[in-house]
Design a protein around this motif. Structure first.
Motif, PDB file in Angstrom:
ATOM      1  N   ILE A  34      17.027  33.002  25.464  1.00  0.00           N
ATOM      2  CA  ILE A  34      18.120  32.254  24.847  1.00  0.00           C
ATOM      3  C   ILE A  34      18.019  30.825  25.357  1.00  0.00           C
ATOM      4  CG2 ILE A  34      20.622  32.029  24.593  1.00  0.00           C
ATOM      5  CD1 ILE A  34      20.786  35.047  25.360  1.00  0.00           C
ATOM      6  N   ARG A  35      17.972  29.862  24.442  1.00  0.00           N
ATOM      7  CA  ARG A  35      17.789  28.455  24.808  1.00  0.00           C
ATOM      8  C   ARG A  35      19.034  27.650  24.506  1.00  0.00           C
ATOM      9  NH1 ARG A  35      12.696  26.265  26.960  1.00  0.00           N
ATOM     10  NH2 ARG A  35      11.131  27.868  26.580  1.00  0.00           N
ATOM     11  N   LEU A  36      19.508  26.938  25.532  1.00  0.00           N
ATOM     12  CA  LEU A  36      20.631  26.028  25.364  1.00  0.00           C
ATOM     13  C   LEU A  36      20.185  24.635  25.798  1.00  0.00           C
ATOM     14  CD1 LEU A  36      21.811  28.869  26.923  1.00  0.00           C
ATOM     15  CD2 LEU A  36      23.945  27.809  26.164  1.00  0.00           C
ATOM     16  N   ARG A  37      20.343  23.659  24.900  1.00  0.00           N
ATOM     17  CA  ARG A  37      20.003  22.269  25.200  1.00  0.00           C
ATOM     18  C   ARG A  37      21.165  21.386  24.758  1.00  0.00           C
ATOM     19  NH1 ARG A  37      15.362  24.470  22.593  1.00  0.00           N
ATOM     20  NH2 ARG A  37      13.495  24.599  23.930  1.00  0.00           N
ATOM     21  N   VAL A  38      21.517  20.404  25.553  1.00  0.00           N
ATOM     22  CA  VAL A  38      22.649  19.542  25.230  1.00  0.00           C
ATOM     23  C   VAL A  38      22.444  18.862  23.882  1.00  0.00           C
ATOM     24  CG1 VAL A  38      23.950  17.487  25.907  1.00  0.00           C
ATOM     25  CG2 VAL A  38      23.221  19.126  27.649  1.00  0.00           C
ATOM     26  N   GLU A 124      22.468  16.900  36.777  1.00  0.00           N
ATOM     27  CA  GLU A 124      22.653  16.541  35.372  1.00  0.00           C
ATOM     28  C   GLU A 124      21.857  17.487  34.473  1.00  0.00           C
ATOM     29  OE1 GLU A 124      21.901  12.370  34.812  1.00  0.00           O
ATOM     30  OE2 GLU A 124      23.014  11.793  36.614  1.00  0.00           O
ATOM     31  N   ILE A 125      22.102  18.778  34.651  1.00  0.00           N
ATOM     32  CA  ILE A 125      21.375  19.809  33.901  1.00  0.00           C
ATOM     33  C   ILE A 125      21.572  19.597  32.406  1.00  0.00           C
ATOM     34  CG2 ILE A 125      21.134  22.291  33.520  1.00  0.00           C
ATOM     35  CD1 ILE A 125      20.296  21.322  36.310  1.00  0.00           C
ATOM     36  N   ASN A 126      20.454  19.549  31.668  1.00  0.00           N
ATOM     37  CA  ASN A 126      20.544  19.319  30.220  1.00  0.00           C
ATOM     38  C   ASN A 126      19.934  20.439  29.386  1.00  0.00           C
ATOM     39  OD1 ASN A 126      17.734  18.889  30.346  1.00  0.00           O
ATOM     40  ND2 ASN A 126      18.007  16.682  30.645  1.00  0.00           N
ATOM     41  N   GLY A 127      19.319  21.404  30.063  1.00  0.00           N
ATOM     42  CA  GLY A 127      18.721  22.517  29.332  1.00  0.00           C
ATOM     43  C   GLY A 127      18.716  23.784  30.156  1.00  0.00           C
ATOM     44  N   ILE A 128      18.967  24.908  29.514  1.00  0.00           N
ATOM     45  CA  ILE A 128      18.971  26.209  30.180  1.00  0.00           C
ATOM     46  C   ILE A 128      18.179  27.196  29.333  1.00  0.00           C
ATOM     47  CG2 ILE A 128      20.410  28.179  30.882  1.00  0.00           C
ATOM     48  CD1 ILE A 128      22.645  26.218  31.546  1.00  0.00           C
ATOM     49  N   ASN A 129      17.289  27.919  29.977  1.00  0.00           N
ATOM     50  CA  ASN A 129      16.494  28.938  29.297  1.00  0.00           C
ATOM     51  C   ASN A 129      16.727  30.277  29.991  1.00  0.00           C
ATOM     52  OD1 ASN A 129      14.609  30.372  27.790  1.00  0.00           O
ATOM     53  ND2 ASN A 129      12.887  29.735  29.055  1.00  0.00           N
ATOM     54  N   ILE A 130      17.367  31.205  29.306  1.00  0.00           N
ATOM     55  CA  ILE A 130      17.634  32.532  29.846  1.00  0.00           C
ATOM     56  C   ILE A 130      16.536  33.469  29.358  1.00  0.00           C
ATOM     57  CG2 ILE A 130      19.281  34.437  30.001  1.00  0.00           C
ATOM     58  CD1 ILE A 130      21.469  32.376  29.202  1.00  0.00           C
TER      59      ILE A 130
END
Length: 310
Positions: A34-38, A124-130
């Motif tokens: 699952i990819r979350l990017r600002v 300043e986290i701008n992306g998360i990859n689960i």
């Protein structure tokens, strides 16, 4: 699968939890990340490709109408993953990922803080990859007979391109070999084989397995050899000269080795100067080459076993 659903949904804020629960439905079995990017669409990666989660909770291969991840979403997910204590997870953040309950590995991108020429932390986290943790119990069975001789494990290198199941296979081989009565030490530098949470492996790695996580091979392999008297060392990707030298010390010591490396073919391995010196003789005598197919890794791992020949 219900436990995995709860684990993933549990780290999401309420608004994303509702979207994910509706959108994924039957996709859970094939879900890989699952990819979350600002300010970018919310994306799920599956065995069948990437899909956007839409604002109404449906999924689509097209990005039109996708839910756009906000900075607030990222902050809340990050806070949840850190269990509201970023300080307690600084060492993991420095490596770029945290392993959460269930063994799911969450990677981050953002602004690097450099100290003494090295990444000290990320902010300043701008992306998360689960990355969804998956066990394929039994996938190593068909390979075990090919890498066993007179009750001993032959030094074996598992190779493939990224995403073809190297770690999944290593994990199941660990379980099978350990449960057969052989003492195994796992050097899990990236925390993906055992996927420990609170120092407890979330994956089944067998009854006679000892594991050390998040330590470089050059430190961890000698430590395990000294302290745990293993009959077999299993470790993840060979990626540096220090990895190579550490593994080389095991050969000829009476301790077997199974390791992995990135390569798309046996020819690529033989042409890699870092790994070539580990092949043959007292080194790796078998190579398992894994190949991607149209099915999810969680359903099938396919590959071939090669004798090391020059």
């Amino acid at each position: 699968m219900e436990n995995r659903n709860r684990e993933i949904l549990g780290i999401m804020p309420e608004n994303l939890r509702c979207l994910m629960k509706k959108a994924l439905g039957e996709l859970w079995g094939g879900l890989e990340e699952i990819r979350l990017r600002v300010n970018k669409p919310l994306i799920v990666g599956t065995a069948g490709g990437n899909f956007a989660i839409l604002k109404d909770g449906n999924i689509s291969p097209a990005l039109g109408g996708a839910y756009i991840v906000s900075e607030s979403d990222i902050k809340r997910v990050f806070c949840s993953i850190c269990e509201n204590s970023v300080y307690a997870h600084e060492a993991e953040i420095r490596q770029g990922y945290i392993t959460v309950r269930g063994g799911h590995r969450v990677g981050f991108s953002g602004k690097a803080v450099i100290r003494d020429g090295k990444i000290d932390t990320l902010k300043e986290i701008n992306g998360i990859n689960i990355r969804i943790a998956k066990e394929k119990i039994g996938c190593g069975s068909e390979y075990l007979k090919d890498i066993t001789y007179n009750g001993r494990i032959i030094n074996t290198l598992v190779i493939s391109s990224p995403g073809c199941g190297k770690t999944t296979l290593l994990r199941d081989l660990t379980r099978l070999i350990s449960n057969s009565g052989i003492k195994v030490s796992v050097v899990d530098e990236r925390g993906e084989i055992g996927a420990c949470y609170g120092s407890v492996p979330q994956n089944d790695i067998g009854f006679q397995t000892d594991i050390i996580e998040d330590a470089p091979k050059k430190e961890a392999i000698p430590l395990m050899l000294r302290s745990m008297s293993p009959q077999l060392i299993i470790c993840d990707e060979i990626a540096s000269e220090s990895d190579m030298l550490s593994i080389k010390k095991c050969f000829g010591s009476g301790v077997g080795v199974i390791a992995s490396a990135h390569a798309g073919s046996v020819e690529e391995v033989k042409s890699n100067p870092l790994i070539r010196c580990l092949l043959g003789g007292n080194g790796f005598n078998k190579i398992i080459l894994l190949k991607r197919n149209n099915e999810s890794i969680s359903k099938r791992i396919s590959g071939e076993v090669f004798e090391v020949k020059f």
